[in-house]
Design a protein around this motif. Structure first.
Motif, PDB file in Angstrom:
ATOM      1  N   LYS A 121       0.850  -1.192   0.000  1.00  0.00           N
ATOM      2  CA  LYS A 121       0.000   0.000   0.000  1.00  0.00           C
ATOM      3  C   LYS A 121       0.878   1.231   0.000  1.00  0.00           C
ATOM      4  CE  LYS A 121      -4.235   1.873   0.780  1.00  0.00           C
ATOM      5  NZ  LYS A 121      -3.965   2.802  -0.332  1.00  0.00           N
ATOM      6  N   LEU A 122       0.617   2.119  -0.954  1.00  0.00           N
ATOM      7  CA  LEU A 122       1.375   3.368  -1.008  1.00  0.00           C
ATOM      8  C   LEU A 122       0.639   4.443  -0.217  1.00  0.00           C
ATOM      9  CD1 LEU A 122       2.239   3.558  -4.814  1.00  0.00           C
ATOM     10  CD2 LEU A 122       3.788   2.958  -2.949  1.00  0.00           C
ATOM     11  N   PRO A 123       1.372   5.459   0.228  1.00  0.00           N
ATOM     12  CA  PRO A 123       0.683   6.590   0.855  1.00  0.00           C
ATOM     13  C   PRO A 123      -0.260   7.242  -0.175  1.00  0.00           C
ATOM     14  CG  PRO A 123       3.091   6.790   1.054  1.00  0.00           C
ATOM     15  CD  PRO A 123       2.821   5.635   0.152  1.00  0.00           C
ATOM     16  N   ASP A 124      -1.338   7.853   0.278  1.00  0.00           N
ATOM     17  CA  ASP A 124      -2.360   8.385  -0.633  1.00  0.00           C
ATOM     18  C   ASP A 124      -1.850   9.420  -1.628  1.00  0.00           C
ATOM     19  OD1 ASP A 124      -4.308   6.793   0.397  1.00  0.00           O
ATOM     20  OD2 ASP A 124      -5.023   8.263   1.864  1.00  0.00           O
ATOM     21  N   TYR A 125      -0.789  10.148  -1.262  1.00  0.00           N
ATOM     22  CA  TYR A 125      -0.324  11.214  -2.154  1.00  0.00           C
ATOM     23  C   TYR A 125       0.497  10.699  -3.330  1.00  0.00           C
ATOM     24  CZ  TYR A 125       3.794  10.609   0.786  1.00  0.00           C
ATOM     25  OH  TYR A 125       4.848  10.070   1.463  1.00  0.00           O
ATOM     26  N   VAL A 126       0.835   9.387  -3.341  1.00  0.00           N
ATOM     27  CA  VAL A 126       1.625   8.848  -4.463  1.00  0.00           C
ATOM     28  C   VAL A 126       0.690   8.284  -5.525  1.00  0.00           C
ATOM     29  CG1 VAL A 126       3.470   7.276  -5.153  1.00  0.00           C
ATOM     30  CG2 VAL A 126       3.422   8.173  -2.825  1.00  0.00           C
ATOM     31  N   TYR A 127       0.920   8.691  -6.775  1.00  0.00           N
ATOM     32  CA  TYR A 127       0.102   8.202  -7.869  1.00  0.00           C
ATOM     33  C   TYR A 127       0.760   6.986  -8.501  1.00  0.00           C
ATOM     34  CZ  TYR A 127      -1.951   7.920 -12.490  1.00  0.00           C
ATOM     35  OH  TYR A 127      -2.538   7.467 -13.635  1.00  0.00           O
ATOM     36  N   PHE A 128       0.020   5.904  -8.618  1.00  0.00           N
ATOM     37  CA  PHE A 128       0.552   4.703  -9.250  1.00  0.00           C
ATOM     38  C   PHE A 128      -0.489   4.097 -10.179  1.00  0.00           C
ATOM     39  CE2 PHE A 128       1.335   0.185  -9.651  1.00  0.00           C
ATOM     40  CZ  PHE A 128       2.628   0.214 -10.127  1.00  0.00           C
ATOM     41  N   HIS A 129      -0.035   3.569 -11.305  1.00  0.00           N
ATOM     42  CA  HIS A 129      -0.953   3.007 -12.289  1.00  0.00           C
ATOM     43  C   HIS A 129      -0.413   1.662 -12.772  1.00  0.00           C
ATOM     44  CE1 HIS A 129      -3.568   2.677 -15.763  1.00  0.00           C
ATOM     45  NE2 HIS A 129      -4.211   3.763 -15.384  1.00  0.00           N
ATOM     46  N   HIS A 130      -1.152   0.566 -12.483  1.00  0.00           N
ATOM     47  CA  HIS A 130      -0.681  -0.761 -12.891  1.00  0.00           C
ATOM     48  C   HIS A 130      -0.591  -0.923 -14.407  1.00  0.00           C
ATOM     49  CE1 HIS A 130      -1.119  -2.456  -8.792  1.00  0.00           C
ATOM     50  NE2 HIS A 130      -0.184  -3.274  -9.242  1.00  0.00           N
ATOM     51  N   PRO A 207      12.131   7.770 -21.874  1.00  0.00           N
ATOM     52  CA  PRO A 207      12.801   7.834 -20.579  1.00  0.00           C
ATOM     53  C   PRO A 207      12.853   9.257 -20.023  1.00  0.00           C
ATOM     54  CG  PRO A 207      14.399   7.438 -22.335  1.00  0.00           C
ATOM     55  CD  PRO A 207      13.043   7.388 -22.963  1.00  0.00           C
ATOM     56  N   VAL A 208      12.854  10.264 -20.920  1.00  0.00           N
ATOM     57  CA  VAL A 208      12.863  11.643 -20.442  1.00  0.00           C
ATOM     58  C   VAL A 208      11.504  11.930 -19.826  1.00  0.00           C
ATOM     59  CG1 VAL A 208      13.181  14.055 -21.088  1.00  0.00           C
ATOM     60  CG2 VAL A 208      14.401  12.253 -22.313  1.00  0.00           C
ATOM     61  N   GLY A 209      11.493  12.451 -18.617  1.00  0.00           N
ATOM     62  CA  GLY A 209      10.215  12.769 -17.996  1.00  0.00           C
ATOM     63  C   GLY A 209       9.843  11.757 -16.922  1.00  0.00           C
ATOM     64  N   LEU A 210      10.480  10.594 -16.943  1.00  0.00           N
ATOM     65  CA  LEU A 210      10.161   9.597 -15.923  1.00  0.00           C
ATOM     66  C   LEU A 210      10.684   9.987 -14.548  1.00  0.00           C
ATOM     67  CD1 LEU A 210      10.533   6.023 -17.440  1.00  0.00           C
ATOM     68  CD2 LEU A 210       8.492   7.129 -16.558  1.00  0.00           C
ATOM     69  N   THR A 211      11.669  10.883 -14.519  1.00  0.00           N
ATOM     70  CA  THR A 211      12.193  11.262 -13.207  1.00  0.00           C
ATOM     71  C   THR A 211      11.850  12.689 -12.819  1.00  0.00           C
ATOM     72  OG1 THR A 211      14.283  11.709 -14.310  1.00  0.00           O
ATOM     73  CG2 THR A 211      14.121   9.634 -13.126  1.00  0.00           C
ATOM     74  N   ASP A 212      11.047  13.381 -13.656  1.00  0.00           N
ATOM     75  CA  ASP A 212      10.632  14.704 -13.185  1.00  0.00           C
ATOM     76  C   ASP A 212       9.306  14.565 -12.431  1.00  0.00           C
ATOM     77  OD1 ASP A 212       8.461  14.829 -14.838  1.00  0.00           O
ATOM     78  OD2 ASP A 212       9.427  16.037 -16.386  1.00  0.00           O
ATOM     79  N   CYS A 213       8.953  15.622 -11.712  1.00  0.00           N
ATOM     80  CA  CYS A 213       7.847  15.468 -10.780  1.00  0.00           C
ATOM     81  C   CYS A 213       6.492  15.350 -11.464  1.00  0.00           C
ATOM     82  CB  CYS A 213       7.817  16.639  -9.798  1.00  0.00           C
ATOM     83  SG  CYS A 213       9.312  16.654  -8.822  1.00  0.00           S
ATOM     84  N   GLY A 214       6.403  15.795 -12.742  1.00  0.00           N
ATOM     85  CA  GLY A 214       5.128  15.684 -13.437  1.00  0.00           C
ATOM     86  C   GLY A 214       4.785  14.237 -13.767  1.00  0.00           C
ATOM     87  N   GLY A 215       5.806  13.457 -14.116  1.00  0.00           N
ATOM     88  CA  GLY A 215       5.524  12.114 -14.607  1.00  0.00           C
ATOM     89  C   GLY A 215       5.735  11.031 -13.583  1.00  0.00           C
ATOM     90  N   ALA A 216       6.420  11.331 -12.528  1.00  0.00           N
ATOM     91  CA  ALA A 216       6.771  10.280 -11.571  1.00  0.00           C
ATOM     92  C   ALA A 216       6.800  10.859 -10.160  1.00  0.00           C
ATOM     93  CB  ALA A 216       8.128   9.701 -11.930  1.00  0.00           C
ATOM     94  N   PRO A 217       6.871  10.007  -9.159  1.00  0.00           N
ATOM     95  CA  PRO A 217       6.844  10.472  -7.774  1.00  0.00           C
ATOM     96  C   PRO A 217       8.068  11.297  -7.427  1.00  0.00           C
ATOM     97  CG  PRO A 217       7.480   8.188  -7.846  1.00  0.00           C
ATOM     98  CD  PRO A 217       7.054   8.551  -9.222  1.00  0.00           C
TER      99      PRO A 217
END
Ligand code: HEC
Ligand code: HEC
Ligand code: HEC
Ligand code: HEC
Length: 217
Positions: A121-130, A207-217
């Protein structure tokens, strides 16, 4: 004028400052260790379930595919947990009188869903998509460990920000053809990184964008 502080005061002051430093550094080290510990990430922790359901038995020995019970994992944010009738498709015949399955039969009689306790279970503020991950060829085992060998399920990966980012920075070696994501012991002779790079093109993974805050935690 008399001296306000005697000679030893200077020594005491140094000693005091030194102790303070050691204390601060030590405290910080303990806090960091705690943050990475299994206690904090719940790794290896088995929670009480309404029925002692065994993944080792069902997914391992019987070889039932994950998607039979976690039916929305390829299409939605949530993998989903199986409703009572999914279990009953077999257990209306097999082990149908056993005591351990009484909560299952009660759930069917009274039309009340089983209340499975959450393990990952992730904290509520983290967005995850299977579905995004599964369609990109990221396997269940990368994030949930060898579930097919767990009689009772526990978390074997930390699923913390560090783990998310480690893969996002360099996803290629973690990818495989998407139709194989539920196979727990899959391996290949091909170079994983090379295969991953090829799949990134086929699946349009940028791969670009996977580590910025818009696309990933
Ligand atoms: C595809 C068929 C199938 C489905 C679906 C299924 N089971 Fe089973 N289950 C079995 C079989 C086969 C056994 C083993 C019987 C034996 O070994 O004697 C079993 C055994 C069990 C046992 C006995 C203890 C054990 O694990 O050895 C429990 C408890 C159980 N299942 C719970 C569940 C629950 C809860 C669900 C739904 C989430 C479920 N099963 C779904 C086929 C199924
Ligand atoms: C026969 C049904 C069945 C099959 C097949 C099955 N699961 Fe499950 N799964 C369950 C049930 C029931 C739970 C809730 C009880 C528990 O946590 O043990 C669960 C819980 C989980 C959880 C914990 C989720 C959470 O946060 O609580 C994960 C992760 C998981 N399954 C992964 C898998 C994977 C990976 C596979 C394939 C290797 C798989 N499951 C196959 C029925 C199934
Ligand atoms: C990239 C990592 C990752 C992959 C790959 C992944 N999961 Fe998960 N899974 C998670 C995280 C994180 C959670 C907790 C989500 C939350 O709390 O919002 C989770 C939760 C779950 C749950 C609990 C119920 C739910 O819908 O949230 C189940 C069941 C589950 N996963 C099964 C699977 C199965 C089956 C696969 C493979 C087909 C899979 N997961 C692949 C990270 C992953
Ligand atoms: C083993 C590799 C791996 C792990 C671990 C992983 N991811 Fe990802 N994630 C990916 C890949 C690959 C993509 C790119 C998918 C694409 O672009 O199609 C992605 C994309 C995403 C996205 C963007 C999805 C969107 O909707 O566009 C988010 C958000 C995300 N991941 C969150 C997480 C979180 C939160 C975790 C940790 C709990 C996590 N990921 C762990 C591989 C991983």
């Amino acid at each position: 004028m008399t001296q306000v502080f005697n000679r030893s005061a200077d020594t005491w002051l140094r000693f005091g400052l030194f102790s303070l430093m050691v204390g601060l550094i030590g405290g910080l080290a303990v806090a960091l260790m705690f943050d990475r510990s299994d206690y904090r990430t719940d790794r290896g922790w088995v929670v009480d379930q309404p029925i002692p359901f065994s993944h080792a038995h069902h997914a391992g020995e019987l070889g039932i595919d994950c998607r039979y019970c976690h039916a929305s994992v390829e299409t939605s944010a949530e993998a989903g947990l199986p409703p009572t009738y999914t279990c009953m498709s077999c257990h209306s015949q097999i082990w149908s009188d056993s005591d351990v399955l009484e909560p299952l039969r009660r759930s069917l009689r009274e039309r009340i869903p089983l209340h499975w306790q959450r393990v990952a279970k992730l904290p509520d503020y983290v967005y995850f998509h299977h579905a995004v991950h599964v369609q990109a060829g990221v396997a269940c085992v990368s994030c949930h460990g060898p579930v097919d060998r767990m009689p009772l399920l526990s978390k074997s990966e930390p699923l913390n920000m560090g783990q998310c980012l480690a893969c996002h920075r360099d996803p290629a070696p973690n990818l495989r053809p998407r139709e194989l994501v539920t196979q727990m012991d899959w391996s290949t002779d091909e170079d994983r990184r090379k295969m991953g790079r090829r799949l990134m093109k086929v699946y349009h993974i940028n791969p670009v964008g996977l580590t910025d805050c818009g696309g990933a935690p």
